[in-house]
Design an enzyme around this catalytic site. Structure first.
Site, mmCIF file in Angstrom:
data_model
loop_
_atom_site.group_PDB
_atom_site.id
_atom_site.type_symbol
_atom_site.label_atom_id
_atom_site.label_comp_id
_atom_site.label_asym_id
_atom_site.label_seq_id
_atom_site.Cartn_x
_atom_site.Cartn_y
_atom_site.Cartn_z
ATOM 1 N N GLU A 165 9.229 7.848 -17.617
ATOM 2 C CA GLU A 165 8.068 8.481 -18.040
ATOM 3 C C GLU A 165 7.509 7.915 -19.385
ATOM 4 O O GLU A 165 6.458 7.591 -19.522
ATOM 5 C CB GLU A 165 7.971 9.845 -17.923
ATOM 6 C CG GLU A 165 8.263 10.378 -16.276
ATOM 7 C CD GLU A 165 8.450 11.779 -16.288
ATOM 8 O OE1 GLU A 165 8.426 12.334 -15.301
ATOM 9 O OE2 GLU A 165 8.766 12.607 -17.328
ATOM 10 N N LYS A 214 16.836 21.635 -12.819
ATOM 11 C CA LYS A 214 16.116 20.237 -13.026
ATOM 12 C C LYS A 214 17.022 19.215 -13.843
ATOM 13 O O LYS A 214 17.690 19.354 -14.678
ATOM 14 C CB LYS A 214 14.821 20.520 -13.707
ATOM 15 C CG LYS A 214 13.980 21.232 -12.944
ATOM 16 C CD LYS A 214 13.449 20.527 -11.643
ATOM 17 C CE LYS A 214 12.385 19.304 -12.075
ATOM 18 N NZ LYS A 214 10.926 19.709 -12.711
ATOM 19 N N HIS A 258 0.873 -1.176 0.154
ATOM 20 C CA HIS A 258 0.025 -0.100 0.007
ATOM 21 C C HIS A 258 0.926 1.219 -0.004
ATOM 22 O O HIS A 258 0.712 2.305 0.596
ATOM 23 C CB HIS A 258 -0.843 0.191 1.361
ATOM 24 C CG HIS A 258 -1.723 -1.186 1.408
ATOM 25 N ND1 HIS A 258 -3.003 -1.416 0.849
ATOM 26 C CD2 HIS A 258 -1.504 -2.270 2.248
ATOM 27 C CE1 HIS A 258 -3.379 -2.710 1.193
ATOM 28 N NE2 HIS A 258 -2.537 -3.427 1.800
#
Ligand code: ARG
Length: 468
Positions: A290, A283, A156
């Site tokens: 992705e 960044k 979970h």
């Protein structure tokens, strides 16, 4: 010229229909298979007397030339050629004249296209299986490089029990092994030659289909001509197998994306798999993973689309079936790329062992205390309750489980003794899970050894015959 032009005379095909109808943009991928299948068919026609031996030789020479022309881009493949079968036949007639026109005898594009596609898939799936192997190998090498790296294991997405990072890597290896079995199994099932089925009813020529199957390296001819030209379940099966594989890569990608965040910092990705930001100079973004995730999404749609395309179709060829190749080829491309990205990611992964270990919540050892009580004869139901009470108590006091004192423990169960205190160590917790499939270093080493043995049989890890 279209192969069916004779029936419609001088009528010009509607230009927009022509554009929708032309599959050449997609099925030109099959050109090598188309040439090979044509060569085998020319041999079969020669054996039945339709083609003379001298004609066969000219036809084969012409076909080889066409293959080279397509490979080099010298032969323009335009939509007025409709599909790869039309383009090859038209060019063959230009090159060798009437003998080229004999080749269509006894067959149809309906049996031709599925023969080309199955042949193509047999090779493409073997290449993908080889990529699965190298991806597994990369995971195994990382597992061996970090045999004792501990991290929280999650259910979970909440910390559950400590596990080895190598255990996570070997979980991927186990999953990929099933994906590979599915690839092999799908390949075995599609290994039936459709050629010689004609348009639907079988060929009228006395073709030896067994010999043809051997020549084209198929296990056997398809049993039923109508089934052979209508069947697209192999397309559905391969698409599903690939979608399942991509689904797995997508889940791993998600974990690595999360674990490489500033907040987790368990792993670091190689900059060759990242992008920067056009605006924010600091960044580093995990775009490669992705995209793996997004390709799995696209794959889901493609499988659903294929199922929907075929589901209402009567037995026998219908043009709807032509729409199978674009999604299927795209799925093959996605799988090839995503396996490559994942392999590269695994090979270059920085593993921050300290971060993993320090991220571990000591309460993840609660199960070990309960198990200890079980060994002392306490029923698990009661043991669970006693340890849950202890955890609640520690939580209230703000005391982590591993700094709890013996007195604290014994308030909740007299069976929690000195030995129980020694259990509150994650390395010990992991080491106890040593039975087959567990996360203990010895158990993970066994998984690694078994996986290495499998891969050695497939030609990998040859240099390290002793294993590790
Ligand atoms: N381009 C077609 C396809 O990919 C080949 C079969 C065409 N057959 C036909 N009867 N129109 O499905």
């Amino acid at each position: 010229m279209k192969l069916w032009q004779a029936r419609l005379g001088q009528t010009r095909i509607d230009p927009e229909f022509e554009e929708a109808n032309a599959s050449i943009g997609v099925d030109q991928r099959l050109f090598r298979e188309e040439i090979e299948v044509n060569i085998a068919w020319a041999m079969a026609l020669t054996e039945t007397g339709v083609l003379r031996e001298t004609e066969r030789r000219r036809v084969v020479k012409g076909l080889r030339q066409i293959e080279a022309e397509i490979a080099s881009g010298a032969l323009p493949l335009t939509i007025d050629q409709e599909d790869i079968h039309t383009a090859v036949e038209n060019r063959l007639v230009e090159l060798v004249g009437a003998a080229g026109g004999k080749l269509r005898a006894g067959r149809s594009r309906n049996d031709l296209v599925v023969t080309d596609l199955k042949l193509y898939l047999k090779r493409a799936l073997a290449e993908i299986a080889a990529r699965v192997d190298t991806t597994q190998a990369a995971a195994i090498l990382q597992a061996e490089a970090h045999p004792r790296a501990l991290m929280p294991g999650y259910t979970h997405m909440r910390q559950a029990q400590p596990i080895l990072f190598a255990h996570v890597l070997m979980a991927l290896v186990s999953g990929l092994e099933r994906d590979r079995e599915r690839l092999v199994d799908a390949t075995r099932r599609l290994d039936r030659l459709p050629l010689g089925s004609g348009a639907l009813a079988g060929t009228g020529l006395p073709i030896d289909r067994e010999a043809l199957a051997r020549r084209l390296d198929f296990a056997a001819p398809a049993e039923n001509s109508l089934d052979a030209v209508s069947d697209r379940d192999y397309v559905l099966e391969v698409a599903s197998v690939l979608a399942i594989l991509l689904n797995r890569l997508s889940r791993v990608a998600s974990d690595f994306i999360l674990w490489s965040t500033q907040e987790f910092g368990f792993v670091g990705m190689d900059p060759s798999l990242e992008t920067g930001s056009s605006l924010m100079p600091q960044k580093r973004n995990p775009d490669s993973l992705e995209l793996v995730r997004a390709r799995a999404g696209r794959a889901t749609g493609q499988v659903a689309g294929l199922l929907a395309t075929f589901k209402g179709l009567s037995l026998g060829y219908q043009k709807d079936l032509q729409e199978d190749k674009a999604p299927l080829f795209d799925l093959l491309d996605s799988t090839r790329l995503c396996l490559g990205i994942m392999r590269r990611c695994l090979e270059s992964l920085e593993v921050h062992e300290e971060r993993m270990r320090s991220g571990l919540d000591p309460f993840t050892l609660a199960t070990d205390l309960a198990d200890h009580l079980v060994e002392k004869g306490v029923p698990f139901r009661e043991a669970h309750q006693a340890v849950a009470n202890l955890v609640t108590h520690c939580e209230k006091r703000g005391v982590p489980l591993h700094v709890a004192r013996l007195g604290d423990l014994q308030r909740f169960s007299p069976a929690l003794d000195e030995e129980a205190l020694r259990l509150l160590d994650p390395d010990a917790g992991v080491a106890r899970r040593a039975s087959t499939g567990g996360t203990a270093p010895v158990a993970v080493r066994r998984q690694v050894r078994a996986a290495r043995r499998r891969l050695r049989r497939r030609g990998l890890f040859q240099e390290a015959a002793s294993g590790s």
